[in-house]
Design an enzyme around this catalytic site. Sequence first.
Site, short mmCIF file in Angstrom:
data_model
loop_
_atom_site.label_atom_id
_atom_site.label_comp_id
_atom_site.label_asym_id
_atom_site.label_seq_id
_atom_site.Cartn_x
_atom_site.Cartn_y
_atom_site.Cartn_z
N ARG A 1 -10.50 -11.29 1.58
CA ARG A 1 -11.39 -12.35 0.81
C ARG A 1 -10.73 -13.68 0.91
NH1 ARG A 1 -11.66 -9.06 -4.58
NH2 ARG A 1 -11.02 -7.30 -2.96
N LYS B 1 0.92 -1.18 -0.01
CA LYS B 1 0.02 -0.14 0.01
C LYS B 1 0.94 1.33 -0.12
CE LYS B 1 -4.01 -1.52 2.40
NZ LYS B 1 -4.97 -1.39 1.39
N1 BES Z 1 -8.11 -3.60 4.04
C1 BES Z 1 -8.12 -3.31 2.86
C2 BES Z 1 -9.75 -2.54 2.41
C3 BES Z 1 -9.57 -1.24 3.19
C4 BES Z 1 -9.64 0.07 2.81
C5 BES Z 1 -10.40 -1.24 4.50
C6 BES Z 1 -9.72 1.04 3.20
C7 BES Z 1 -10.45 -0.04 5.27
C8 BES Z 1 -10.02 1.19 4.48
C9 BES Z 1 -8.49 -4.38 1.56
O1 BES Z 1 -7.63 -5.62 2.13
C10 BES Z 1 -7.94 -3.85 0.53
O2 BES Z 1 -6.60 -3.59 0.53
N2 BES Z 1 -8.64 -3.97 -0.37
C11 BES Z 1 -8.27 -3.64 -1.85
C12 BES Z 1 -8.59 -4.53 -2.99
C13 BES Z 1 -7.93 -4.40 -4.40
C14 BES Z 1 -6.60 -4.77 -4.12
C15 BES Z 1 -8.76 -5.13 -5.38
C16 BES Z 1 -8.73 -2.11 -2.18
O3 BES Z 1 -10.18 -1.89 -1.62
O4 BES Z 1 -8.17 -1.43 -2.76
ZN ZN Z 2 -5.70 -5.26 1.78
#
Ligand code: BES
Ligand code: ZN
Length: 495
Positions: free
Chosen positions: A349, A275
């Site tokens: 997921r 991230k």
């Molecule tokens: N934990 C994150 C989602 C999230 C984002 C929670 C902001 C709380 C605040 C999740 O694991 C994630 O990173 N999802 C990605 C998925 C993508 C790579 C398909 C996302 O939402 O960007």
């Molecule tokens: Zn994630």
Amino acid sequence: MEFGIASNLEKRKKADLLVLPYWKGKNKPEGAATISKAMEKCSSGPIQANDFTGKESEIIIVYDETFPEKRVALLGLGEKEKVTTEKLRRAYCSLTKTCRQKKIQDINLVLPTVASMDHKGIIRGVCEGLLLANYAFDQLKNHSLKDSPTVLLTKVTLIGASQHDLDQAKKYAGIAEGVYFTRDLVNGNADEVTPQHLAAVARGLAKTFPNIKATIFDKKRIEKEKMGLLLAVARGSAHDPAFIVLEYKGDPMSKEHTVIVGKGVTYDTGGLNLKPTGSMETMKCDMGGAATAFGVILAASTTGLPVNVTAVVPATENAMSALSYKPGDVYKSLVGKTVEIGNTDAEGRLILADALAYTCKHLKPTRIIDFATLTGAIDHALGAETTGLMSNDDALAEELLKAGNETYERLCRLPLYEEYRDQLKSEIADIRNIGGKGAGSITAAKFLEEFVDKKVPWAHCDIASTAFLAEARRYHPKHATGIGVRLMMQFLEQI
Ligand code: BES
Ligand code: ZN
Ligand code: ZN
């Protein structure tokens, strides 16, 4: 915070503040107890001068040496004909915040009454407003260096209330304990709240409450159960994963069994698909689903809810190291289905897939509801006001939507049309863990759906935008909100 009652104003004990309810447009405060002429008199000044109009959540404090409290708060509740439980929550939340500023701990509160609303709704609004706002997370501050700990309300005496009202207030206080528990877990440092810590918390709950049982799988056992997706996500972390099953049996004779699956990513760096700065700082919240599931078990147990409910939590960090699982590789799930990793940041997921499949296979669920901070996309769709709901069962979805409206932890249902599944096609595995450009929250849910037995009613709540807030809103504090605990308690009461 402890609740007490007094049948009328004469029977009240000394406190720091007396709170009188006031409807907009009336010329004096009115509530469930006869308000004395002296009290009316001390509030008539600001009312006549129009300094206080009684609009929703307006507060003015007046002083009178002759009352045991010395201070009297006039609390505006808005128009009497338009009052709702939620408006009361907001008004009594404002009161709680005023008390905090003034370091007031003990209050006498004349209950409002209104013919257009049922009494239960009034008690609920008043108590929940007070309770939900009466929270602070000070554990990471060194008070010897700076400001002293937040002063919270410790005692609220409801005046004009019955024993039945007190029982109800105590129930809401029990549920609030679950909310605080969830908030504390989410707000804690990710370096402390590790998978092992979550396991220890589960064991602690089982030790404290005789009707709670904890079963914890360590890494070896997780390997034995072939939870290949949980193991893949956990590979990059210095902390071993844990798989936690926390059962509450409030109705041992019944076969009814609600399972709450909670995403327990104790910190989400994104893994090798790291991230960026600006997206990682809040990722201690990524075990919010797990904390909600635990909070419900605690609240169900403290309030003695006569239902059977189990929390299932796959817990791991999504860290980055030389051992991390890799984008482009394929990993095998508990049910044997293989998954191509399109992005290691779509880790929630994966661990939920193994947890959902385990639940269907071993726990005989009547229904499954999962809570997960799953996608950033849900924030674009619904923002911080509304949790995303997706489900394979209309009746279950309806029941959850209803619970959402009752608690004001509102949900909005998104579709799971089969065409969305196309986005998850893989050329080298049975499924891929990311979809295409659009509908990110839905494709995440479509992935989960693949691992749920079609005969089991299942609902997925994406709480990524509602579990953790950058700024406080109403009775939701800044950061962890504990969303989902009241929703599920309402749902379990309904069914
Ligand atoms: N934990 C994150 C989602 C999230 C984002 C929670 C902001 C709380 C605040 C999740 O694991 C994630 O990173 N999802 C990605 C998925 C993508 C790579 C398909 C996302 O939402 O960007
Ligand atoms: Zn994630
Ligand atoms: Zn995540």
